[in-house]
Motif scaffolding. Structure first.
Motif, PDB file in Angstrom:
ATOM      1  N   GLU A   1       0.842  -1.134   0.068  1.00  0.00           N
ATOM      2  CA  GLU A   1      -0.155   0.134   0.063  1.00  0.00           C
ATOM      3  C   GLU A   1       0.825   1.385   0.029  1.00  0.00           C
ATOM      4  O   GLU A   1       0.362   2.423  -0.075  1.00  0.00           O
ATOM      5  CB  GLU A   1      -0.855   0.027   1.099  1.00  0.00           C
ATOM      6  N   SER A   2       1.957   1.153   0.368  1.00  0.00           N
ATOM      7  CA  SER A   2       3.224   2.245   0.220  1.00  0.00           C
ATOM      8  C   SER A   2       3.143   2.846  -0.962  1.00  0.00           C
ATOM      9  O   SER A   2       3.076   2.404  -2.004  1.00  0.00           O
ATOM     10  CB  SER A   2       4.488   1.911   0.906  1.00  0.00           C
ATOM     11  N   LYS A   3       3.195   4.273  -1.259  1.00  0.00           N
ATOM     12  CA  LYS A   3       3.184   5.046  -2.604  1.00  0.00           C
ATOM     13  C   LYS A   3       4.470   4.504  -3.290  1.00  0.00           C
ATOM     14  O   LYS A   3       5.487   4.793  -2.674  1.00  0.00           O
ATOM     15  CB  LYS A   3       3.208   6.538  -2.253  1.00  0.00           C
ATOM     16  N   TYR A   4       4.299   4.191  -4.578  1.00  0.00           N
ATOM     17  CA  TYR A   4       5.302   3.884  -5.566  1.00  0.00           C
ATOM     18  C   TYR A   4       6.109   2.694  -4.906  1.00  0.00           C
ATOM     19  O   TYR A   4       7.216   2.311  -5.162  1.00  0.00           O
ATOM     20  CB  TYR A   4       6.463   5.049  -5.536  1.00  0.00           C
ATOM     21  N   SER A   5       5.342   1.855  -4.352  1.00  0.00           N
ATOM     22  CA  SER A   5       6.049   0.618  -3.871  1.00  0.00           C
ATOM     23  C   SER A   5       6.583  -0.264  -4.929  1.00  0.00           C
ATOM     24  O   SER A   5       7.460  -1.025  -4.820  1.00  0.00           O
ATOM     25  CB  SER A   5       5.091  -0.367  -2.811  1.00  0.00           C
ATOM     26  N   ASP A   6       5.859  -0.129  -6.127  1.00  0.00           N
ATOM     27  CA  ASP A   6       6.301  -0.969  -7.303  1.00  0.00           C
ATOM     28  C   ASP A   6       7.322  -0.316  -8.180  1.00  0.00           C
ATOM     29  O   ASP A   6       8.052  -0.984  -8.933  1.00  0.00           O
ATOM     30  CB  ASP A   6       4.962  -0.981  -8.115  1.00  0.00           C
ATOM     31  N   GLU A   7       7.950   0.963  -7.801  1.00  0.00           N
ATOM     32  CA  GLU A   7       9.155   1.662  -8.161  1.00  0.00           C
ATOM     33  C   GLU A   7      10.292   1.628  -7.498  1.00  0.00           C
ATOM     34  O   GLU A   7      11.516   1.675  -8.238  1.00  0.00           O
ATOM     35  CB  GLU A   7       8.470   2.991  -8.568  1.00  0.00           C
ATOM     36  N   ILE A   8      10.316   1.601  -5.937  1.00  0.00           N
ATOM     37  CA  ILE A   8      11.381   1.808  -5.412  1.00  0.00           C
ATOM     38  C   ILE A   8      12.345   0.579  -5.403  1.00  0.00           C
ATOM     39  O   ILE A   8      12.044  -0.589  -5.639  1.00  0.00           O
ATOM     40  CB  ILE A   8      10.914   1.807  -3.870  1.00  0.00           C
ATOM     41  N   ASN A   9      13.567   1.000  -5.492  1.00  0.00           N
ATOM     42  CA  ASN A   9      14.689  -0.347  -5.384  1.00  0.00           C
ATOM     43  C   ASN A   9      16.018   0.354  -4.912  1.00  0.00           C
ATOM     44  O   ASN A   9      15.949   1.453  -4.155  1.00  0.00           O
ATOM     45  CB  ASN A   9      15.022  -0.601  -6.775  1.00  0.00           C
ATOM     46  N   SER A  10      16.997  -0.600  -4.753  1.00  0.00           N
ATOM     47  CA  SER A  10      17.935  -0.197  -3.938  1.00  0.00           C
ATOM     48  C   SER A  10      18.808   1.261  -4.666  1.00  0.00           C
ATOM     49  O   SER A  10      19.845   1.707  -4.136  1.00  0.00           O
ATOM     50  CB  SER A  10      18.972  -1.256  -4.127  1.00  0.00           C
TER      51      SER A  10
END
Length: 342
Positions: A126-135
């Motif tokens: 449910e976190s915003k942009y969880s499908d985008e965030i990376n290392s």
């Protein structure tokens, strides 16, 4: 037999029986409460280990043990003993250096390094942009205006000051003003070069950043969707089945071979006046000098440092030092379980 002789004889039998009972329990009675002040990130493994120890103590030592746990930030845990005068049998912290800095020699004369960890950034679907965030892009995601993130209070909790130092190390690693964008714009924590100062009273500007006394206080906020991301130990993220991204070894405080790289950054805490250099994450534990139940506390420490402790920590996704490393006036009871240094 006259009555005046019967009563004293009865009392003698009762007193003698009581003494025998006390001896069986190591001189502390059949029921003992061990007081443990520990880092919030140790809550899950310690609860499991304490249950196993209670079963062991009743079975093998003839003692019924209960635990009075107080989970908090590690700085606060130590200061309960040093500043508030509270009695504890065991103190276990997420940054072992707090023990020699603040507890030796007045409150303890030895300590053991026993476990490690690493910093990650945790979230849910449910976190915003969880499908985008990376290392690689995490600091850009956290900087977006509609994203919220949190970390614990640097003055109370090593997870807090480590989170802040991770963001300063990110400046160096990425060559971008990560610390200024994420920390200085949203709090009164400041940096002069690679030296950070955290005022005694941390103030937050706006609603982007959330700071709580210990890192585990943020778990529920993320799980409920009130907070998008937070800096946390990997073991805690695993224990709570949270999603997380790992960070490069140059900033995650996991890699012992990068200790010199980490040490470029330091933080001075307003709460203690102490300056702490960034270093690989190592947990520490001690039994206090005036432990109310020192003999039984040493039994628990042996249990923690032995195979039982290693098993419980492995099951809870936290690496255990093999062997643990002890400093100071190391008690004979644990010398065969540790490597003695210093």
């Amino acid at each position: 037999m006259k009555l005046k002789y019967v009563v004293p004889l009865f009392l003698l039998v009762v007193v003698t029986a009581g003494c025998i009972g006390s001896e069986r329990a190591g001189g502390s009675g059949k029921e003992v409460t061990l007081v443990v002040f520990h880092a919030g990130s140790l809550s899950v493994p310690f609860q499991e280990l304490e249950k196993e120890f209670s079963d062991y103590a009743e079975r093998e030592l003839g003692v019924k043990v209960t635990f009075q746990d107080e989970a908090s930030g590690s700085v606060k845990a130590v200061r309960k003993v040093t500043d508030l005068g509270k009695k504890a049998d065991i103190v276990a912290v997420a940054d072992y250096t707090l023990i020699p800095q603040l507890m030796v020699p007045n409150y303890t004369d030895f300590y053991v390094l026993f476990a490690t960890n690493e910093k990650v950034i945790s979230f849910t679907d449910e976190s915003k942009y969880s499908d985008e965030i990376n290392s690689d892009n995490w600091y850009e995601i956290l900087a977006r205006p509609d994203v919220t993130f949190g970390f614990s209070d640097p003055n109370q909790d090593p997870s807090g000051y480590r989170s802040v130092m991770v963001m300063k190390l990110a400046d160096i690693y990425y060559g971008k003003p990560v610390f200024e964008e994420l920390v200085e714009k949203n709090t009164n924590i400041r940096a002069n070069g690679t030296s950070i100062y955290a005022p005694k009273e941390i103030q937050v500007v706006g609603s982007k950043v959330v700071i709580r006394p210990k890192e585990t206080d943020l778990v529920g906020l993320v799980e409920s969707g009130s907070l998008d991301y937070f800096f946390i130990y990997k073991s805690v993220a695993e224990q709570h089945n949270l999603s997380y991204i790992t960070l490069p070894d140059e900033i995650n405080l996991k890699d012992f071979s990068k200790a010199d790289y980490y040490s470029q950054v330091e933080i001075t805490l307003g709460s203690t006046g102490k300056t702490i250099k960034a270093k690989p994450i190592v947990y520490g534990v001690t039994v206090t000098k005036d432990a109310p139940n020192r003999e039984l506390a040493m039994e628990f420490l042996k249990f923690l440092l032995g195979n039982e402790g290693k098993k419980v920590f492995k099951e809870n996704h936290q690496d255990f030092l093999n062997p643990p490393v002890a400093f100071g006036n190391v008690p004979e009871e644990i010398k065969d379980l540790v490597k003695v240094k210093g």
